[in-house]
Design a protein around this motif. Structure first.
Motif, PDB file in Angstrom:
ATOM      1  N   GLN A  98       0.826  -1.199   0.000  1.00  0.00           N
ATOM      2  CA  GLN A  98       0.000   0.000   0.000  1.00  0.00           C
ATOM      3  C   GLN A  98       0.868   1.260   0.000  1.00  0.00           C
ATOM      4  O   GLN A  98       0.669   2.189   0.787  1.00  0.00           O
ATOM      5  N   ALA A  99       1.826   1.290  -0.923  1.00  0.00           N
ATOM      6  CA  ALA A  99       2.686   2.466  -1.016  1.00  0.00           C
ATOM      7  C   ALA A  99       1.881   3.708  -1.383  1.00  0.00           C
ATOM      8  O   ALA A  99       2.260   4.823  -1.019  1.00  0.00           O
ATOM      9  N   GLY A 100       0.772   3.531  -2.107  1.00  0.00           N
ATOM     10  CA  GLY A 100      -0.049   4.688  -2.464  1.00  0.00           C
ATOM     11  C   GLY A 100      -0.634   5.381  -1.256  1.00  0.00           C
ATOM     12  O   GLY A 100      -0.690   6.614  -1.207  1.00  0.00           O
ATOM     13  N   VAL A 101      -1.076   4.609  -0.279  1.00  0.00           N
ATOM     14  CA  VAL A 101      -1.614   5.197   0.953  1.00  0.00           C
ATOM     15  C   VAL A 101      -0.515   5.974   1.677  1.00  0.00           C
ATOM     16  O   VAL A 101      -0.747   7.080   2.188  1.00  0.00           O
ATOM     17  N   LEU A 102       0.684   5.401   1.723  1.00  0.00           N
ATOM     18  CA  LEU A 102       1.803   6.088   2.364  1.00  0.00           C
ATOM     19  C   LEU A 102       2.156   7.368   1.617  1.00  0.00           C
ATOM     20  O   LEU A 102       2.402   8.414   2.231  1.00  0.00           O
ATOM     21  N   LEU A 103       2.156   7.308   0.283  1.00  0.00           N
ATOM     22  CA  LEU A 103       2.448   8.503  -0.505  1.00  0.00           C
ATOM     23  C   LEU A 103       1.415   9.595  -0.228  1.00  0.00           C
ATOM     24  O   LEU A 103       1.778  10.764  -0.036  1.00  0.00           O
ATOM     25  N   ARG A 104       0.138   9.228  -0.212  1.00  0.00           N
ATOM     26  CA  ARG A 104      -0.906  10.217   0.071  1.00  0.00           C
ATOM     27  C   ARG A 104      -0.683  10.859   1.448  1.00  0.00           C
ATOM     28  O   ARG A 104      -0.766  12.086   1.590  1.00  0.00           O
ATOM     29  N   THR A 105      -0.378  10.037   2.431  1.00  0.00           N
ATOM     30  CA  THR A 105      -0.167  10.558   3.781  1.00  0.00           C
ATOM     31  C   THR A 105       1.005  11.530   3.827  1.00  0.00           C
ATOM     32  O   THR A 105       0.913  12.620   4.406  1.00  0.00           O
ATOM     33  N   ARG A 106       2.104  11.162   3.185  1.00  0.00           N
ATOM     34  CA  ARG A 106       3.287  12.027   3.189  1.00  0.00           C
ATOM     35  C   ARG A 106       3.001  13.336   2.454  1.00  0.00           C
ATOM     36  O   ARG A 106       3.426  14.415   2.902  1.00  0.00           O
ATOM     37  N   LEU A 107       2.291  13.269   1.349  1.00  0.00           N
ATOM     38  CA  LEU A 107       1.989  14.486   0.604  1.00  0.00           C
ATOM     39  C   LEU A 107       1.030  15.386   1.378  1.00  0.00           C
ATOM     40  O   LEU A 107       1.184  16.615   1.382  1.00  0.00           O
ATOM     41  N   GLN A 108       0.056  14.792   2.042  1.00  0.00           N
ATOM     42  CA  GLN A 108      -0.861  15.606   2.838  1.00  0.00           C
ATOM     43  C   GLN A 108      -0.117  16.304   3.979  1.00  0.00           C
ATOM     44  O   GLN A 108      -0.437  17.451   4.329  1.00  0.00           O
ATOM     45  N   GLU A 109       0.879  15.658   4.528  1.00  0.00           N
ATOM     46  CA  GLU A 109       1.703  16.291   5.566  1.00  0.00           C
ATOM     47  C   GLU A 109       2.497  17.460   5.009  1.00  0.00           C
ATOM     48  O   GLU A 109       2.895  18.355   5.768  1.00  0.00           O
ATOM     49  N   SER A 110       2.717  17.464   3.687  1.00  0.00           N
ATOM     50  CA  SER A 110       3.478  18.534   3.040  1.00  0.00           C
ATOM     51  C   SER A 110       2.595  19.605   2.396  1.00  0.00           C
ATOM     52  O   SER A 110       3.097  20.446   1.653  1.00  0.00           O
ATOM     53  N   GLY A 111       1.289  19.533   2.646  1.00  0.00           N
ATOM     54  CA  GLY A 111       0.403  20.567   2.145  1.00  0.00           C
ATOM     55  C   GLY A 111      -0.413  20.210   0.926  1.00  0.00           C
ATOM     56  O   GLY A 111      -1.169  21.042   0.407  1.00  0.00           O
ATOM     57  N   TRP A 112      -0.285  18.969   0.438  1.00  0.00           N
ATOM     58  CA  TRP A 112      -1.089  18.522  -0.683  1.00  0.00           C
ATOM     59  C   TRP A 112      -2.473  18.110  -0.200  1.00  0.00           C
ATOM     60  O   TRP A 112      -2.652  17.740   0.957  1.00  0.00           O
ATOM     61  N   ALA A 113      -3.441  18.132  -1.096  1.00  0.00           N
ATOM     62  CA  ALA A 113      -4.791  17.695  -0.788  1.00  0.00           C
ATOM     63  C   ALA A 113      -5.164  16.533  -1.702  1.00  0.00           C
ATOM     64  O   ALA A 113      -4.879  16.560  -2.907  1.00  0.00           O
TER      65      ALA A 113
END
Length: 277
Positions: free
Chosen positions: A105-120
């Motif tokens: 589930q690397a996609g879930v991890l990527l989403r989480t990391r991006l949201q922490e960086s200001g992505w939606a």
């Protein structure tokens, strides 16, 4: 003003680990004129987020990721994945099942990391975004059969490994199929929106060198092709919205913007289940 940059990520689903490096992730960025700003490969979520930070236009970037970004079902298949088979099955397109018990589930991890960086994250149910740093999920196979410009009217191109027991000579056939796909992608230079493969040396190399037969070299090329398809799909969604695309998985009870969905290029007959077998 509208989104200025469109990025595609063909994410390797596995995280890697202490004993193994993650597989390659294809990455590609295009602008509103279809010019390839950057493309290539990363490894792992960290390297991919670092590439994104260098490549995105602040406040005006849409990223389409070929990997499950939101997984809220304990078991079974996500509704958006079922919709792929229902609406694109006639074209021999289906989706793997993903749930909270899935290993990769690397996609879930990527989403989480991006949201922490200001992505939606955006599920597409409200239409295309007009600004911000936004990510959504896509699936290149639906683009290949859903975009009439590419000409796959009957079924998907078989440019992936053909099952566990492929026939003799399948690598040469796969390479030929991939070369034909690249010819069709180069034709998107005249599309709306365009994709200009020749505008960057790495993507231009797809047009000038034949597809290799060796598995590792071929997978390297395949990942880049899928990333370019994701980027172009993001531009298509931004330019034409629901006129050219559909949102799979809209029945989710998740709050607005947060459902596990796939945004897919679509012909009229692929909407509302008309494309099922």
């Amino acid at each position: 003003m509208g989104i200025e940059r469109f990025i595609g990520i063909d994410l390797a689903w596995g995280h890697g680990g202490a004993r193994a490096r993650p597989n390659e992730t294809g990455v590609a960025a295009i602008d509103g004129r279809g010019r390839v700003i950057d493309c290539g490969w990363t490894r792992g979520v960290e390297e991919t987020t670092e590439w994104l930070a260098r490549t995105a236009v602040d406040g005006s970037t849409l990223v389409f990721v070929d990997a499950p970004l939101v997984v809220d079902n304990p078991a079974g298949q996500r509704p958006c994945e079922r919709d792929v088979g229902r609406r694109y099955g006639r074209w021999k397109v289906s989706a793997n099942s993903t749930n909270q018990g899935s290993r990769h589930q690397a996609g879930v991890l990527l989403r989480t990391r991006l949201q922490e960086s200001g992505w939606a994250y955006d599920d597409g149910r409200g239409g295309p975004p007009t600004d911000g740093l936004v990510m959504s999920e896509c699936y290149p196979y639906t683009t290949l059969v859903g975009a009439a410009e590419l000409g796959y009217d009957q079924e998907r191109p078989r440019y992936k490994r053909p099952g566990r027991k492929p026939p003799q000579g399948w690598r040469a056939t796969r390479a030929d199929t991939c070369d034909e796909l690249i010819v069709r992608l180069s034709g998107l230079a005249e599309a709306d929106p365009p994709l200009l493969l020749a505008s960057h040396p790495v993507s231009h190399q797809l047009m000038t060198e034949p597809s290799p037969e060796r598995d590792a070299l071929y997978k390297h090329r395949e990942d880049l092709i899928d990333a370019l398809l994701c980027a172009w799909t993001a531009a298509l969604w931004s330019r034409h919205g629901l006129t050219r695309c559909q949102v799979l998985g809209t029945d989710s009870p998740a709050p607005p913007g947060q459902a596990p969905t796939i945004i897919a290029s679509a012909r009229q007959e692929q909407r509302r289940g008309d494309g099922a077998n």
